[in-house]
Design an enzyme around this catalytic site. Structure first.
Site, PDB file in Angstrom:
ATOM      1  N   CYS A 126       0.813  -1.229   0.000  1.00  0.00           N
ATOM      2  CA  CYS A 126       0.000   0.000   0.000  1.00  0.00           C
ATOM      3  C   CYS A 126       0.841   1.272   0.000  1.00  0.00           C
ATOM      4  O   CYS A 126       0.321   2.353  -0.267  1.00  0.00           O
ATOM      5  CB  CYS A 126      -0.952   0.013   1.189  1.00  0.00           C
ATOM      6  N   HIS A 263      -2.657   7.704   3.230  1.00  0.00           N
ATOM      7  CA  HIS A 263      -3.149   6.450   2.656  1.00  0.00           C
ATOM      8  C   HIS A 263      -4.524   6.179   3.242  1.00  0.00           C
ATOM      9  O   HIS A 263      -4.757   6.376   4.434  1.00  0.00           O
ATOM     10  CB  HIS A 263      -2.179   5.317   3.006  1.00  0.00           C
ATOM     11  N   ASN A 293      -9.900   0.781   0.601  1.00  0.00           N
ATOM     12  CA  ASN A 293      -8.438   0.798   0.531  1.00  0.00           C
ATOM     13  C   ASN A 293      -8.000   0.347  -0.868  1.00  0.00           C
ATOM     14  O   ASN A 293      -8.084  -0.830  -1.194  1.00  0.00           O
ATOM     15  CB  ASN A 293      -7.880  -0.135   1.614  1.00  0.00           C
TER      16      ASN A 293
HETATM   17  N1  COA Z   1     -18.475  -7.588   9.762  1.00  0.00           N
HETATM   18  C1  COA Z   1     -18.955  -7.898  10.981  1.00  0.00           C
HETATM   19  N2  COA Z   1     -18.190  -8.381  11.983  1.00  0.00           N
HETATM   20  C2  COA Z   1     -16.879  -8.520  11.718  1.00  0.00           C
HETATM   21  C3  COA Z   1     -16.305  -8.208  10.471  1.00  0.00           C
HETATM   22  C4  COA Z   1     -17.166  -7.732   9.479  1.00  0.00           C
HETATM   23  N3  COA Z   1     -16.735  -7.383   8.245  1.00  0.00           N
HETATM   24  N4  COA Z   1     -14.985  -8.444  10.518  1.00  0.00           N
HETATM   25  C5  COA Z   1     -14.711  -8.893  11.766  1.00  0.00           C
HETATM   26  N5  COA Z   1     -15.852  -8.951  12.484  1.00  0.00           N
HETATM   27  C6  COA Z   1     -16.031  -9.362  13.871  1.00  0.00           C
HETATM   28  C7  COA Z   1     -14.943 -10.311  14.331  1.00  0.00           C
HETATM   29  O1  COA Z   1     -15.248 -11.631  13.962  1.00  0.00           O
HETATM   30  C8  COA Z   1     -14.959 -10.091  15.834  1.00  0.00           C
HETATM   31  O2  COA Z   1     -16.034 -10.835  16.367  1.00  0.00           O
HETATM   32  P1  COA Z   1     -15.874 -11.543  17.804  1.00  0.00           P
HETATM   33  O3  COA Z   1     -15.619 -10.433  18.771  1.00  0.00           O
HETATM   34  O4  COA Z   1     -17.181 -12.227  17.957  1.00  0.00           O
HETATM   35  O5  COA Z   1     -14.700 -12.465  17.653  1.00  0.00           O
HETATM   36  C9  COA Z   1     -15.315  -8.615  15.981  1.00  0.00           C
HETATM   37  O6  COA Z   1     -15.900  -8.222  14.714  1.00  0.00           O
HETATM   38  C10 COA Z   1     -14.114  -7.727  16.251  1.00  0.00           C
HETATM   39  O7  COA Z   1     -13.065  -8.066  15.361  1.00  0.00           O
HETATM   40  P2  COA Z   1     -11.717  -7.312  15.374  1.00  0.00           P
HETATM   41  O8  COA Z   1     -10.842  -7.885  14.296  1.00  0.00           O
HETATM   42  O9  COA Z   1     -11.183  -7.272  16.787  1.00  0.00           O
HETATM   43  O10 COA Z   1     -12.184  -5.840  14.969  1.00  0.00           O
HETATM   44  P3  COA Z   1     -11.374  -4.511  14.978  1.00  0.00           P
HETATM   45  O11 COA Z   1     -12.051  -3.522  15.837  1.00  0.00           O
HETATM   46  O12 COA Z   1      -9.895  -4.738  15.184  1.00  0.00           O
HETATM   47  O13 COA Z   1     -11.557  -4.026  13.476  1.00  0.00           O
HETATM   48  C11 COA Z   1     -10.356  -3.918  11.400  1.00  0.00           C
HETATM   49  C12 COA Z   1     -11.054  -4.821  12.417  1.00  0.00           C
HETATM   50  C13 COA Z   1      -9.820  -4.810  10.292  1.00  0.00           C
HETATM   51  C14 COA Z   1     -11.386  -2.947  10.822  1.00  0.00           C
HETATM   52  C15 COA Z   1      -9.245  -3.127  12.110  1.00  0.00           C
HETATM   53  O14 COA Z   1      -8.447  -3.995  12.878  1.00  0.00           O
HETATM   54  C16 COA Z   1      -8.375  -2.404  11.128  1.00  0.00           C
HETATM   55  O15 COA Z   1      -8.811  -1.522  10.418  1.00  0.00           O
HETATM   56  N6  COA Z   1      -7.081  -2.749  11.088  1.00  0.00           N
HETATM   57  C17 COA Z   1      -6.163  -2.127  10.152  1.00  0.00           C
HETATM   58  C18 COA Z   1      -6.341  -2.802   8.811  1.00  0.00           C
HETATM   59  C19 COA Z   1      -5.670  -2.062   7.720  1.00  0.00           C
HETATM   60  O16 COA Z   1      -5.682  -0.864   7.691  1.00  0.00           O
HETATM   61  N7  COA Z   1      -5.085  -2.817   6.794  1.00  0.00           N
HETATM   62  C20 COA Z   1      -4.465  -2.303   5.651  1.00  0.00           C
HETATM   63  C21 COA Z   1      -3.233  -1.582   5.987  1.00  0.00           C
HETATM   64  S1  COA Z   1      -2.527  -0.978   4.512  1.00  0.00           S
END
Ligand code: COA
Length: 336
Positions: A126, A263, A293
């Site tokens: 990215c 980004h 993204n």
């Molecule tokens: N829809 C609904 N529920 C979802 C889901 C979706 N699309 N994706 C995950 N969940 C659920 C999980 O299963 C989890 O459920 P549980 O508590 O029953 O186990 C819950 O939501 C929380 O998951 P978690 O992964 O802890 O969520 P989070 O608050 O960390 O958010 C991201 C997830 C991916 C949005 C966040 O971590 C993020 O943005 N990270 C950076 C990613 C990024 O920028 N990547 C590219 C970099 S270039």
């Protein structure tokens, strides 16, 4: 045109790489959160509250990264008033090239009619556009090139696993481009690049040409794997630190920056960087809500949108930053 041989002669006048024109392109098809929630167990509320994303664009069948790059480049060349024959170098950031080889930059060069100039891809996930911009800046600053086309283009949805809700909601397709011209007055002031290959497995696609290629052909196993919250935490820290590094290198205060063009991965990560800069969100260009993204495409897409809407004006200080798989991260400070 072509890359000049380096003479090594010191020059008294600094040569800057100035953005002469910007362009971008998004595929026609829009996939909303509501539509996604009919494919996987998710909701508009969950996606929007965790990431800020409401919709993303998805390339049509047969539409490639090179196609998106081409349309964005034509628009950037038009905006710059530059003919393809004047280009000395094409640097294209992508992690989703059309082919393993030739590079997408070579395919683009031929389609633009810029045959003969140097052309290559940069893979920094990215951060691809910021890395490509830094490379181009060095070519111009050294006097080796006068006119450079820099592109960030991706079709990340091609490697998305549409049954995996933790990743498929995040990504979209798109491309952006800038034409850089050598200028003695102003342009890119500094670039800062970093990587930490030790974090490979937190954000990766585990298949490549010499790893798992034949076993996984044609598509099984080729998908983005991500440890979301670890990526989130590392990204916020890395971006904080590269922003500090950039300000310090230029002897600037955080309040000197006119625009932050980050980004576009997650609105919460963007807000954290803005807070660090004590920057109101009106001074931050946000497209993640409409684009998702788009990896290397995200920064030049946001820049083009800000330029064309008249928000970013000539003479203003603009800070670009990005973070991606590798991990890679970096910034570019420029006077537009
Ligand atoms: N829809 C609904 N529920 C979802 C889901 C979706 N699309 N994706 C995950 N969940 C659920 C999980 O299963 C989890 O459920 P549980 O508590 O029953 O186990 C819950 O939501 C929380 O998951 P978690 O992964 O802890 O969520 P989070 O608050 O960390 O958010 C991201 C997830 C991916 C949005 C966040 O971590 C993020 O943005 N990270 C950076 C990613 C990024 O920028 N990547 C590219 C970099 S270039």
């Amino acid at each position: 045109m072509s890359i000049a041989a380096s003479t090594g002669t010191p020059s008294a006048t600094r040569i800057y790489a100035r953005i002469a024109g910007t362009g971008s392109y998004l595929p026609e098809k829009i996939l909303t959160n509501a539509e996604l929630s009919t494919i996987v167990d998710t909701s508009d509320e969950w996606i929007a509250s965790r990431t800020g994303i409401r919709q993303r664009h998805v390339a049509a069948e047969g539409e490639t990264t090179g196609d998106l790059a081409y349309h964005a480049s034509v628009r950037a060349l038009e905006a710059a008033g530059v003919d393809a024959a004047e280009i000395d170098l094409i640097v294209l950031g992508t992690t989703t090239p059309d082919l393993i080889f030739p590079s997408t930059a070579c395919l683009l060069q031929h389609r633009l009619g810029a045959n003969g100039c140097a052309a290559f891809d940069v893979n920094a996930a990215c951060s691809g556009f910021v890395f490509a911009l830094a490379v181009a800046d060095k070519f111009i600053a050294s006097g080796a090139a006068k006119t450079v086309l820099v592109v960030g283009a991706e079709t990340l949805t091609r490697m998305v696993d549409w049954t995996e809700r933790t990743t498929c909601v995040l990504f979209g397709d798109g491309a952006g481009a800038v034409v850089l011209k050598a200028d003695t007055e102003t342009g890119i002031l500094s670039t800062h690049l970093h990587a930490d290959g030790g974090k490979k497995e937190l954000l990766w696609n585990p298949v490549g040409v010499s790893v798992g290629f034949k076993e996984n052909a044609p598509n099984a196993g080729v998908r983005i794997n991500m440890a979301g919250s670890d990526v989130f935490k590392y990204a916020v820290k890395a971006l904080d630190s590269v922003v500090e590094e950039t300000l310090e290198a230029n002897g600037l205060d955080r309040h000197d920056i006119d625009w932050l063009i980050p980004h576009q991965a997650n609105l919460r990560i963007i807000e954290a960087t803005a807070k660090r800069l004590d920057m109101p969100m009106e001074r931050v260009v946000v497209t993640v809500d409409r684009h998702g993204n788009t990896s290397s495409g995200s920064v030049p897409l946001a820049l083009d949108e800000a330029v064309r809407s008249g928000r970013v004006q000539r003479g203003q200080l603009v800070l670009l930053e990005a973070f991606g798989g590798g991990f890679t991260w970096g910034s570019a400070l420029l006077r537009y």
